[in-house]
Design a protein around this motif. Structure first.
Motif, PDB file in Angstrom:
ATOM      1  N   SER A  11      23.706 -34.217  13.529  1.00 12.44           N
ATOM      2  CA  SER A  11      24.743 -33.065  14.576  1.00 12.44           C
ATOM      3  C   SER A  11      24.977 -31.844  14.544  1.00 12.44           C
ATOM      4  O   SER A  11      25.626 -31.772  14.148  1.00 12.44           O
ATOM      5  N   GLU A  12      24.168 -30.988  14.500  1.00 15.62           N
ATOM      6  CA  GLU A  12      23.481 -29.536  14.037  1.00 15.62           C
ATOM      7  C   GLU A  12      24.802 -28.808  13.223  1.00 15.62           C
ATOM      8  O   GLU A  12      25.539 -27.947  13.284  1.00 15.62           O
ATOM      9  N   ARG A  13      25.031 -30.245  11.972  1.00 12.55           N
ATOM     10  CA  ARG A  13      25.612 -29.745  10.455  1.00 12.55           C
ATOM     11  C   ARG A  13      24.718 -29.863   9.626  1.00 12.55           C
ATOM     12  O   ARG A  13      23.966 -30.266   9.455  1.00 12.55           O
ATOM     13  N   ILE A  14      24.950 -28.795   8.889  1.00 10.92           N
ATOM     14  CA  ILE A  14      23.409 -29.019   7.175  1.00 10.92           C
ATOM     15  C   ILE A  14      23.943 -29.632   6.408  1.00 10.92           C
ATOM     16  O   ILE A  14      25.401 -29.975   5.976  1.00 10.92           O
ATOM     17  N   PHE A  15      23.005 -30.444   5.635  1.00 10.59           N
ATOM     18  CA  PHE A  15      23.662 -31.760   4.828  1.00 10.59           C
ATOM     19  C   PHE A  15      22.198 -31.377   3.605  1.00 10.59           C
ATOM     20  O   PHE A  15      21.515 -30.784   3.733  1.00 10.59           O
ATOM     21  N   GLY A  16      22.542 -31.788   2.710  1.00 12.58           N
ATOM     22  CA  GLY A  16      21.671 -31.615   1.087  1.00 12.58           C
ATOM     23  C   GLY A  16      21.440 -32.846   0.881  1.00 12.58           C
ATOM     24  O   GLY A  16      22.142 -33.471   0.721  1.00 12.58           O
ATOM     25  N   VAL A  17      20.485 -32.872   0.083  1.00 15.48           N
ATOM     26  CA  VAL A  17      20.531 -34.279  -0.682  1.00 15.48           C
ATOM     27  C   VAL A  17      19.224 -34.069  -2.150  1.00 15.48           C
ATOM     28  O   VAL A  17      18.884 -32.772  -1.994  1.00 15.48           O
ATOM     29  N   LYS A  18      19.958 -34.227  -3.624  1.00 16.39           N
ATOM     30  CA  LYS A  18      19.531 -33.934  -4.242  1.00 16.39           C
ATOM     31  C   LYS A  18      17.948 -34.286  -4.598  1.00 16.39           C
ATOM     32  O   LYS A  18      18.328 -35.996  -3.974  1.00 16.39           O
ATOM     33  N   LEU A  19      17.204 -33.723  -5.546  1.00 13.54           N
ATOM     34  CA  LEU A  19      15.408 -34.447  -4.833  1.00 13.54           C
ATOM     35  C   LEU A  19      15.598 -35.339  -5.946  1.00 13.54           C
ATOM     36  O   LEU A  19      15.843 -34.435  -7.411  1.00 13.54           O
ATOM     37  N   LEU A  20      15.439 -36.278  -6.462  1.00 11.10           N
ATOM     38  CA  LEU A  20      14.988 -36.616  -7.827  1.00 11.10           C
ATOM     39  C   LEU A  20      13.845 -37.779  -7.891  1.00 11.10           C
ATOM     40  O   LEU A  20      13.120 -37.848  -8.936  1.00 11.10           O
ATOM     41  N   GLY A  21      13.703 -37.922  -7.090  1.00 13.43           N
ATOM     42  CA  GLY A  21      12.134 -38.659  -7.244  1.00 13.43           C
ATOM     43  C   GLY A  21      11.173 -38.495  -5.691  1.00 13.43           C
ATOM     44  O   GLY A  21      11.203 -36.672  -5.887  1.00 13.43           O
ATOM     45  N   ALA A  22      10.760 -38.888  -5.727  1.00 17.17           N
ATOM     46  CA  ALA A  22       9.020 -38.879  -4.557  1.00 17.17           C
ATOM     47  C   ALA A  22       9.982 -38.474  -3.266  1.00 17.17           C
ATOM     48  O   ALA A  22      10.892 -39.307  -2.951  1.00 17.17           O
ATOM     49  N   ILE A  23       8.952 -37.919  -2.880  1.00 17.59           N
ATOM     50  CA  ILE A  23       9.957 -37.238  -1.185  1.00 17.59           C
ATOM     51  C   ILE A  23       8.374 -37.557   0.083  1.00 17.59           C
ATOM     52  O   ILE A  23       7.517 -36.615  -0.318  1.00 17.59           O
ATOM     53  N   GLU A  24       8.772 -37.974   0.689  1.00 16.59           N
ATOM     54  CA  GLU A  24       8.079 -37.936   1.999  1.00 16.59           C
ATOM     55  C   GLU A  24       8.440 -37.166   3.355  1.00 16.59           C
ATOM     56  O   GLU A  24       9.621 -38.087   3.358  1.00 16.59           O
ATOM     57  N   ILE A  25       7.883 -36.521   4.281  1.00 12.05           N
ATOM     58  CA  ILE A  25       9.126 -36.094   5.583  1.00 12.05           C
ATOM     59  C   ILE A  25       7.486 -36.250   6.752  1.00 12.05           C
ATOM     60  O   ILE A  25       6.461 -36.732   6.522  1.00 12.05           O
ATOM     61  N   LEU A  26       8.790 -37.648   7.394  1.00  8.14           N
ATOM     62  CA  LEU A  26       7.325 -38.748   8.359  1.00  8.14           C
ATOM     63  C   LEU A  26       8.149 -38.369   9.896  1.00  8.14           C
ATOM     64  O   LEU A  26       9.730 -38.078  10.181  1.00  8.14           O
ATOM     65  N   PRO A  27       6.895 -38.419  11.103  1.00  7.72           N
ATOM     66  CA  PRO A  27       8.154 -38.266  12.672  1.00  7.72           C
ATOM     67  C   PRO A  27       8.357 -39.638  12.511  1.00  7.72           C
ATOM     68  O   PRO A  27       7.965 -40.624  12.020  1.00  7.72           O
ATOM     69  N   TRP A  28       9.599 -38.727  13.650  1.00  8.72           N
ATOM     70  CA  TRP A  28      10.170 -40.711  13.658  1.00  8.72           C
ATOM     71  C   TRP A  28       9.440 -41.444  13.733  1.00  8.72           C
ATOM     72  O   TRP A  28       8.552 -41.434  15.066  1.00  8.72           O
ATOM     73  N   ARG A  29       9.734 -42.817  14.046  1.00  9.93           N
ATOM     74  CA  ARG A  29       8.743 -43.646  14.296  1.00  9.93           C
ATOM     75  C   ARG A  29       9.752 -45.430  14.320  1.00  9.93           C
ATOM     76  O   ARG A  29      10.410 -45.038  13.594  1.00  9.93           O
ATOM     77  N   ARG A  30       8.982 -45.974  14.866  1.00  9.94           N
ATOM     78  CA  ARG A  30       9.962 -46.988  15.727  1.00  9.94           C
ATOM     79  C   ARG A  30       9.987 -48.196  14.371  1.00  9.94           C
ATOM     80  O   ARG A  30       9.091 -48.657  13.754  1.00  9.94           O
ATOM     81  N   SER A  31      11.220 -48.400  13.793  1.00  6.04           N
ATOM     82  CA  SER A  31      11.019 -49.734  12.592  1.00  6.04           C
ATOM     83  C   SER A  31      11.244 -51.508  12.888  1.00  6.04           C
ATOM     84  O   SER A  31      12.163 -51.228  13.625  1.00  6.04           O
ATOM     85  N   ILE A  98      17.229 -40.937   8.716  1.00  8.07           N
ATOM     86  CA  ILE A  98      17.458 -40.291   9.903  1.00  8.07           C
ATOM     87  C   ILE A  98      17.931 -39.337   9.936  1.00  8.07           C
ATOM     88  O   ILE A  98      19.085 -39.288   9.815  1.00  8.07           O
ATOM     89  N   VAL A  99      17.599 -38.163   9.801  1.00  5.39           N
ATOM     90  CA  VAL A  99      17.842 -37.026  10.267  1.00  5.39           C
ATOM     91  C   VAL A  99      17.326 -36.363  11.321  1.00  5.39           C
ATOM     92  O   VAL A  99      15.835 -36.754  12.275  1.00  5.39           O
ATOM     93  N   ASP A 100      17.860 -35.539  12.201  1.00  8.25           N
ATOM     94  CA  ASP A 100      17.586 -34.509  13.141  1.00  8.25           C
ATOM     95  C   ASP A 100      16.469 -33.745  13.211  1.00  8.25           C
ATOM     96  O   ASP A 100      15.742 -33.240  13.686  1.00  8.25           O
ATOM     97  N   SER A 101      16.839 -32.401  11.784  1.00 11.65           N
ATOM     98  CA  SER A 101      16.085 -32.434  11.476  1.00 11.65           C
ATOM     99  C   SER A 101      15.185 -31.423  10.097  1.00 11.65           C
ATOM    100  O   SER A 101      16.781 -31.941   9.830  1.00 11.65           O
ATOM    101  N   VAL A 102      14.457 -31.464   9.649  1.00 16.66           N
ATOM    102  CA  VAL A 102      14.138 -31.122   8.285  1.00 16.66           C
ATOM    103  C   VAL A 102      14.511 -29.090   8.214  1.00 16.66           C
ATOM    104  O   VAL A 102      13.238 -28.714   8.669  1.00 16.66           O
ATOM    105  N   VAL A 103      15.347 -29.075   7.442  1.00 18.47           N
ATOM    106  CA  VAL A 103      15.663 -27.006   7.471  1.00 18.47           C
ATOM    107  C   VAL A 103      14.337 -26.693   6.047  1.00 18.47           C
ATOM    108  O   VAL A 103      13.806 -26.121   6.202  1.00 18.47           O
ATOM    109  N   LYS A 104      14.639 -27.475   5.045  1.00 16.36           N
ATOM    110  CA  LYS A 104      13.729 -26.614   4.057  1.00 16.36           C
ATOM    111  C   LYS A 104      14.462 -26.841   2.855  1.00 16.36           C
ATOM    112  O   LYS A 104      15.073 -27.412   1.941  1.00 16.36           O
ATOM    113  N   MET A 105      13.552 -27.165   1.442  1.00 17.33           N
ATOM    114  CA  MET A 105      13.222 -27.583   0.368  1.00 17.33           C
ATOM    115  C   MET A 105      14.425 -25.941  -0.300  1.00 17.33           C
ATOM    116  O   MET A 105      12.858 -25.124  -0.302  1.00 17.33           O
ATOM    117  N   THR A 106      15.314 -26.129  -1.271  1.00 17.88           N
ATOM    118  CA  THR A 106      15.386 -25.185  -2.617  1.00 17.88           C
ATOM    119  C   THR A 106      16.774 -25.322  -3.481  1.00 17.88           C
ATOM    120  O   THR A 106      16.587 -26.531  -3.501  1.00 17.88           O
TER     121      THR A 106
END
Lengths: 149, 136
Positions: A11-31, A98-106
């Motif tokens: 929703s047009e705000r930037i959030f962050g998540v601390k990376l502790l383990g493995a991570i994968e980024i996928l395009p949206w799919r039906r669950s 679910i996120v709107d878009s991934v900005v970067k890893m930093t």
């Protein structure tokens, strides 16, 4: 202390998540919808042999409204197909958000645990503020976010 | 442990669910179900089965899924007693060596014990039902 963070837009705000383990980024799919699940649970997906619960954290944070109550398979189809799913691992628990878009890893300086005032969203799920240059980033507290109640 | 397990795949409004086949006593068309006003809304009624009255659950009502009650009736044995389950259809008997994945945490209120795991069927995920948890 600095740690690795993944920054994303919701929703047009930037959030962050601390990376502790493995991570994968996928395009949206039906669950797979789960009847009687929490309202912010989108469903389950199978990715490389693991079943991940997918959380609509925007809704959990109060950024978007819950859908109609009950079984609405069409509701998922109406989701913005441009959204992404981030698969994360925290304390050996795997899940997706679910996120709107991934900005970067930093690398960012870890937030101090001071109370946060966040306009228009539920601040109890925010661990603190981090800064990327001048940009304010809200770091999510998944332990609270994924604990129902 | 690798011996194949068989699961009954049933459908509710186009979505698949599974039950261990060892729990299935019979599949029949839904008939002779008697209304019983002492039962709650999730029950379609009761049925005489092998000389005993058993409750018949409308699985759509249990899961708050909209739609007419299913027309296929499964008689299922659980530790809480024998029950009837109304579903749309039985679609398949899944013969598989896969061990069901544990049902993920944080998805549903832990006091709800409807699901005991997740199975893969081709590209789909199938929710494995916990027959004990269906009865209130």
């Amino acid at each position: 202390m600095t740690s690795s963070y993944l920054l994303f837009l919701l929703s047009e705000r930037i959030f962050g998540v601390k990376l502790l383990g493995a991570i994968e980024i996928l395009p949206w799919r039906r669950s797979r919808h789960v009847p009687l699940s929490y309202s912010y649970v989108e469903g389950l997906i199978d990715y490389r042999g693991t079943v991940y619960p997918i959380f609509n954290i925007g809704q959990r944070l109060g950024l978007s409204r819950p859908g109609p109550i009950g079984f609405t398979p069409e509701a998922s189809d109406q989701a913005d197909k441009k959204q992404s799913i981030i698969l994360l691992e925290e304390k050996q628990v795997t899940f997706g958000i679910i996120v709107d878009s991934v900005v970067k890893m930093t690398k960012l300086e870890d937030p101090s645990l001071s109370p946060v005032k966040a306009q228009g969203l539920d601040a109890k799920y925010i661990r603190g503020m981090a800064y990327d240059d001048e940009q304010e980033i809200m770091i999510l507290d998944f332990e609270r976010l994924l604990h129902a109640g | 442990m690798d011996e194949a397990t068989r699961f009954l795949i049933l459908s509710l409004e186009g979505e698949s669910y599974a039950l261990p086949i060892t729990r299935l006593l019979e599949i029949m068309a839904s008939h002779d179900i008697q209304k019983d006003k002492t039962l709650t809304e999730i029950f379609e009624g009761k049925l005489e089965f092998r000389g005993k009255w058993i409750p018949v659950l409308n699985l759509k009502k249990v899961f708050k899924i909209q739609g007419k009650p299913g027309t296929a009736l499964l008689i299922v044995r659980s530790d809480k007693g024998t029950m009837g389950l109304l579903v749309d259809a039985v679609t398949e008997i899944l013969d598989t060596a896969q061990k069901p994945a544990p049902f993920p945490k944080g998805v549903i209120n832990p006091s709800y014990r409807y699901y005991s795991g997740v199975l893969r069927q081709k590209d789909n995920l199938v929710l494995l039902l916990n027959e004990e948890g269906l009865l209130p």
